[in-house]
Design a protein around this motif. Structure first.
Motif, PDB file in Angstrom:
ATOM      1  N   ASN A   5       0.851  -1.184   0.000  1.00 26.31           N
ATOM      2  CA  ASN A   5       0.000   0.000   0.000  1.00 26.31           C
ATOM      3  C   ASN A   5       0.885   1.231   0.000  1.00 26.31           C
ATOM      4  N   GLN A   7       0.998   5.223   0.268  1.00 24.53           N
ATOM      5  CA  GLN A   7       0.254   6.399   0.709  1.00 24.53           C
ATOM      6  C   GLN A   7       0.941   7.615   0.115  1.00 24.53           C
ATOM      7  N   THR A   8       0.194   8.482  -0.528  1.00 20.62           N
ATOM      8  CA  THR A   8       0.792   9.679  -1.125  1.00 20.62           C
ATOM      9  C   THR A   8      -0.206  10.824  -1.117  1.00 20.62           C
ATOM     10  N   LYS A  10      -2.495  13.565  -2.881  1.00 21.03           N
ATOM     11  CA  LYS A  10      -3.276  13.687  -4.104  1.00 21.03           C
ATOM     12  C   LYS A  10      -2.676  14.778  -4.989  1.00 21.03           C
ATOM     13  N   LYS A  18       2.264   7.124 -11.917  1.00 23.23           N
ATOM     14  CA  LYS A  18       1.646   6.044 -11.135  1.00 23.23           C
ATOM     15  C   LYS A  18       1.850   4.702 -11.819  1.00 23.23           C
ATOM     16  N   ARG A  47      -1.505  -1.089  -4.187  1.00 23.01           N
ATOM     17  CA  ARG A  47      -2.576  -0.093  -4.210  1.00 23.01           C
ATOM     18  C   ARG A  47      -1.986   1.269  -3.864  1.00 23.01           C
ATOM     19  N   ILE A  48      -2.380   2.280  -4.605  1.00 21.47           N
ATOM     20  CA  ILE A  48      -1.971   3.652  -4.320  1.00 21.47           C
ATOM     21  C   ILE A  48      -3.164   4.370  -3.689  1.00 21.47           C
ATOM     22  N   ASP A  49      -2.957   4.844  -2.473  1.00 23.28           N
ATOM     23  CA  ASP A  49      -3.972   5.651  -1.792  1.00 23.28           C
ATOM     24  C   ASP A  49      -3.524   7.095  -1.821  1.00 23.28           C
ATOM     25  N   GLU A  50      -4.353   7.953  -2.396  1.00 24.33           N
ATOM     26  CA  GLU A  50      -4.041   9.377  -2.459  1.00 24.33           C
ATOM     27  C   GLU A  50      -4.921  10.128  -1.468  1.00 24.33           C
ATOM     28  N   HIS A  51      -4.294  11.027  -0.732  1.00 17.30           N
ATOM     29  CA  HIS A  51      -5.004  11.787   0.291  1.00 17.30           C
ATOM     30  C   HIS A  51      -4.820  13.279   0.055  1.00 17.30           C
ATOM     31  N   GLN A  55      -4.731  16.453   5.008  1.00 16.66           N
ATOM     32  CA  GLN A  55      -4.878  15.303   5.894  1.00 16.66           C
ATOM     33  C   GLN A  55      -3.530  14.833   6.431  1.00 16.66           C
ATOM     34  N   TRP A  56      -2.455  15.514   6.059  1.00 16.68           N
ATOM     35  CA  TRP A  56      -1.116  15.143   6.476  1.00 16.68           C
ATOM     36  C   TRP A  56      -0.533  16.230   7.376  1.00 16.68           C
TER      37      TRP A  56
END
Length: 78
Positions: A5, A7-8, A10, A18, A47-51, A55-56
């Motif tokens: 996973n 996490q990056t 957006k 990607k 899986r790439i989760d973009e936030h 949120q960081w």
């Protein structure tokens, strides 16, 4: 069967970046965990989760999209 996973933020990577990240990470996992067996590729999940940037926290500060863009902007070419 490995699950990776990523996490990056957006908007940091475009579709081409990607795709390259997914391909290269898969290659690396096949090489290391799958011991180079090309059939192992079918078992690798990534899986790439973009936030949203807000949120960081970076150094205790919630960065804005503008702050992140300024920090990671491509260098100017002459």
């Amino acid at each position: 069967m490995p699950f990776v996973n990523v996490q990056t933020l957006k908007g940091i990577m475009n579709a081409e970046q990607k795709s390259e990240l997914l391909r290269r990470m898969t290659d690396l996992i096949v090489e290391i965990e799958g011991r180079g067996n090309p059939e192992f590729r079918q078992s690798v999940w990534i899986r790439i989760d973009e936030h949203e940037p807000e949120q960081w926290s970076l150094g205790g500060i919630q960065p804005t999209s503008d702050m992140i863009a300024a920090k990671f902007a491509s260098p100017q070419r002459s």
